[in-house]
Design a protein around this motif. Sequence first.
Motif, short mmCIF file in Angstrom:
data_model
loop_
_atom_site.label_atom_id
_atom_site.label_comp_id
_atom_site.label_asym_id
_atom_site.label_seq_id
_atom_site.Cartn_x
_atom_site.Cartn_y
_atom_site.Cartn_z
N ALA A 185 -28.77 -37.63 -24.47
CA ALA A 185 -29.85 -36.73 -24.02
C ALA A 185 -29.44 -35.28 -24.15
O ALA A 185 -28.31 -34.90 -23.82
CB ALA A 185 -30.21 -37.04 -22.57
N GLY A 186 -30.34 -34.45 -24.64
CA GLY A 186 -30.05 -33.02 -24.77
C GLY A 186 -31.29 -32.26 -25.19
O GLY A 186 -32.30 -32.86 -25.60
N ILE A 187 -31.23 -30.93 -25.08
CA ILE A 187 -32.34 -30.08 -25.51
C ILE A 187 -31.80 -28.88 -26.28
O ILE A 187 -30.68 -28.43 -26.05
CB ILE A 187 -33.20 -29.58 -24.33
CG1 ILE A 187 -32.34 -28.79 -23.32
CG2 ILE A 187 -33.91 -30.72 -23.64
CD1 ILE A 187 -33.17 -28.06 -22.27
N GLY A 188 -32.62 -28.38 -27.21
CA GLY A 188 -32.30 -27.16 -27.95
C GLY A 188 -33.56 -26.32 -28.07
O GLY A 188 -34.56 -26.79 -28.59
N LEU A 189 -33.51 -25.09 -27.58
CA LEU A 189 -34.72 -24.28 -27.46
C LEU A 189 -34.77 -23.09 -28.42
O LEU A 189 -35.65 -22.25 -28.33
CB LEU A 189 -34.87 -23.80 -26.01
CG LEU A 189 -34.96 -24.95 -24.99
CD1 LEU A 189 -34.99 -24.40 -23.56
CD2 LEU A 189 -36.19 -25.81 -25.24
N ARG A 190 -33.80 -23.01 -29.33
CA ARG A 190 -33.80 -22.00 -30.40
C ARG A 190 -33.95 -20.58 -29.88
O ARG A 190 -34.86 -19.84 -30.27
CB ARG A 190 -34.93 -22.30 -31.40
CG ARG A 190 -34.77 -23.61 -32.15
CD ARG A 190 -35.72 -23.67 -33.32
NE ARG A 190 -35.70 -24.97 -33.96
CZ ARG A 190 -36.38 -25.27 -35.06
NH1 ARG A 190 -37.13 -24.35 -35.63
NH2 ARG A 190 -36.32 -26.48 -35.58
N SER A 194 -27.93 -19.92 -27.54
CA SER A 194 -27.60 -20.43 -26.21
C SER A 194 -27.43 -21.95 -26.22
O SER A 194 -26.68 -22.50 -25.41
CB SER A 194 -28.66 -20.01 -25.19
OG SER A 194 -29.96 -20.42 -25.57
N TYR A 195 -28.07 -22.63 -27.15
CA TYR A 195 -27.83 -24.06 -27.35
C TYR A 195 -26.36 -24.28 -27.73
O TYR A 195 -25.69 -25.16 -27.18
CB TYR A 195 -28.75 -24.58 -28.45
CG TYR A 195 -28.42 -25.97 -28.95
CD1 TYR A 195 -28.85 -27.10 -28.26
CD2 TYR A 195 -27.71 -26.15 -30.14
CE1 TYR A 195 -28.57 -28.37 -28.73
CE2 TYR A 195 -27.43 -27.42 -30.62
CZ TYR A 195 -27.86 -28.53 -29.92
OH TYR A 195 -27.57 -29.78 -30.40
N GLY A 196 -25.88 -23.48 -28.68
CA GLY A 196 -24.49 -23.59 -29.09
C GLY A 196 -23.53 -23.36 -27.93
O GLY A 196 -22.50 -24.05 -27.81
N ALA A 197 -23.85 -22.40 -27.07
CA ALA A 197 -23.00 -22.15 -25.92
C ALA A 197 -22.95 -23.35 -24.98
O ALA A 197 -21.89 -23.70 -24.46
CB ALA A 197 -23.50 -20.91 -25.17
N SER A 198 -24.10 -24.01 -24.79
CA SER A 198 -24.12 -25.20 -23.93
C SER A 198 -23.32 -26.33 -24.55
O SER A 198 -22.66 -27.12 -23.85
CB SER A 198 -25.56 -25.64 -23.65
OG SER A 198 -26.18 -26.18 -24.81
N GLU A 247 -30.83 -25.28 -21.13
CA GLU A 247 -29.92 -25.95 -22.05
C GLU A 247 -28.60 -26.29 -21.36
O GLU A 247 -28.06 -27.39 -21.55
CB GLU A 247 -29.68 -25.08 -23.28
CG GLU A 247 -30.89 -25.01 -24.19
CD GLU A 247 -30.82 -23.88 -25.19
OE1 GLU A 247 -31.45 -24.01 -26.25
OE2 GLU A 247 -30.16 -22.86 -24.91
N MET A 248 -28.08 -25.37 -20.58
CA MET A 248 -26.83 -25.64 -19.88
C MET A 248 -27.01 -26.75 -18.84
O MET A 248 -26.14 -27.61 -18.68
CB MET A 248 -26.32 -24.36 -19.20
CG MET A 248 -24.89 -24.44 -18.73
SD MET A 248 -23.67 -24.58 -20.07
CE MET A 248 -23.68 -22.90 -20.70
N GLU A 249 -28.15 -26.75 -18.18
CA GLU A 249 -28.42 -27.75 -17.15
C GLU A 249 -28.43 -29.16 -17.73
O GLU A 249 -27.89 -30.10 -17.14
CB GLU A 249 -29.75 -27.46 -16.46
CG GLU A 249 -30.01 -28.28 -15.21
CD GLU A 249 -29.04 -28.00 -14.08
OE1 GLU A 249 -28.69 -28.94 -13.35
OE2 GLU A 249 -28.61 -26.83 -13.93
N VAL A 250 -29.03 -29.32 -18.90
CA VAL A 250 -29.11 -30.64 -19.53
C VAL A 250 -27.85 -30.96 -20.31
O VAL A 250 -27.20 -31.99 -20.09
CB VAL A 250 -30.35 -30.73 -20.45
CG1 VAL A 250 -30.36 -32.08 -21.18
CG2 VAL A 250 -31.64 -30.56 -19.65
#
Length: 245
Positions: A84-89, A148-152, A104-107
């Motif tokens: 499970a994950g999300i990416g919001l661009r 920010s996706y990459g950071a998560s 993104e960090m939360e998930v």
Amino acid sequence: MKIAGITAFVTGANGDIGQYYIEALRDLGAARIYAAARKTSALQDIVAGDRDRIIPIALDITDESSVKAAVKECQEVSLLVNNAGIGLRQGFISPQDLSAARGEMEVNYFGTLNMCRAFAPILKNNGGGAIVNMISILGRVNFPFNASYGASKAAAFLMTQGIRAELAAQNTLVVGVLPGTVDTPGSHDFPPPKVSPQAVAREALQGVIDGVEDVYPGEQAKEMEAQLRSEPKALEKAMGAMLSK
């Protein structure tokens, strides 16, 4: 670790890659597969493929009470796949607020950590088993279009290393999976090469079978991993330059 005959648990089972984890686990002979998603209604087609072996589970990985309820039902699990994950661009500076970065960090980080913490004792009781964490090559080099996706995912990468060390004594294999661009509807606007979601799931599970700790599915991820070892700064600059194109 052998897949045949085990019980597995897959988060984000209704997602673009999750469904292929279910398929690959079936093909490898898993005895039971818990398929988890926020709403079990989203799992109907997946469960219909093999109702005897695929068990739907309602799960929100960011909700500790939801995770605890899932653990209570699934005491026989020996393989946990954190898909499970999300990416919001979103970038870091350009967004109006931090909602995307926090989500993104939360998930991708805290949700995955919730699952690892909850299932570690279960895996120990069942002989050690394995954890598969879906990360991304963007957890090792940032892509400004999806910053920010990459950071998560970077946080998830370091978490995977730390959990691997903590669980070594209980004989739990912890596998990090770091694909490049996966050929899903969400990556429609990204250029090739792309790796198929089927290949990602197959390579990840082969990593479990072979005891490989870091898996880089697909041509792009393998090439970027090699660049990170030989020319990390050049790769960083090349990724950053894409923002101005």
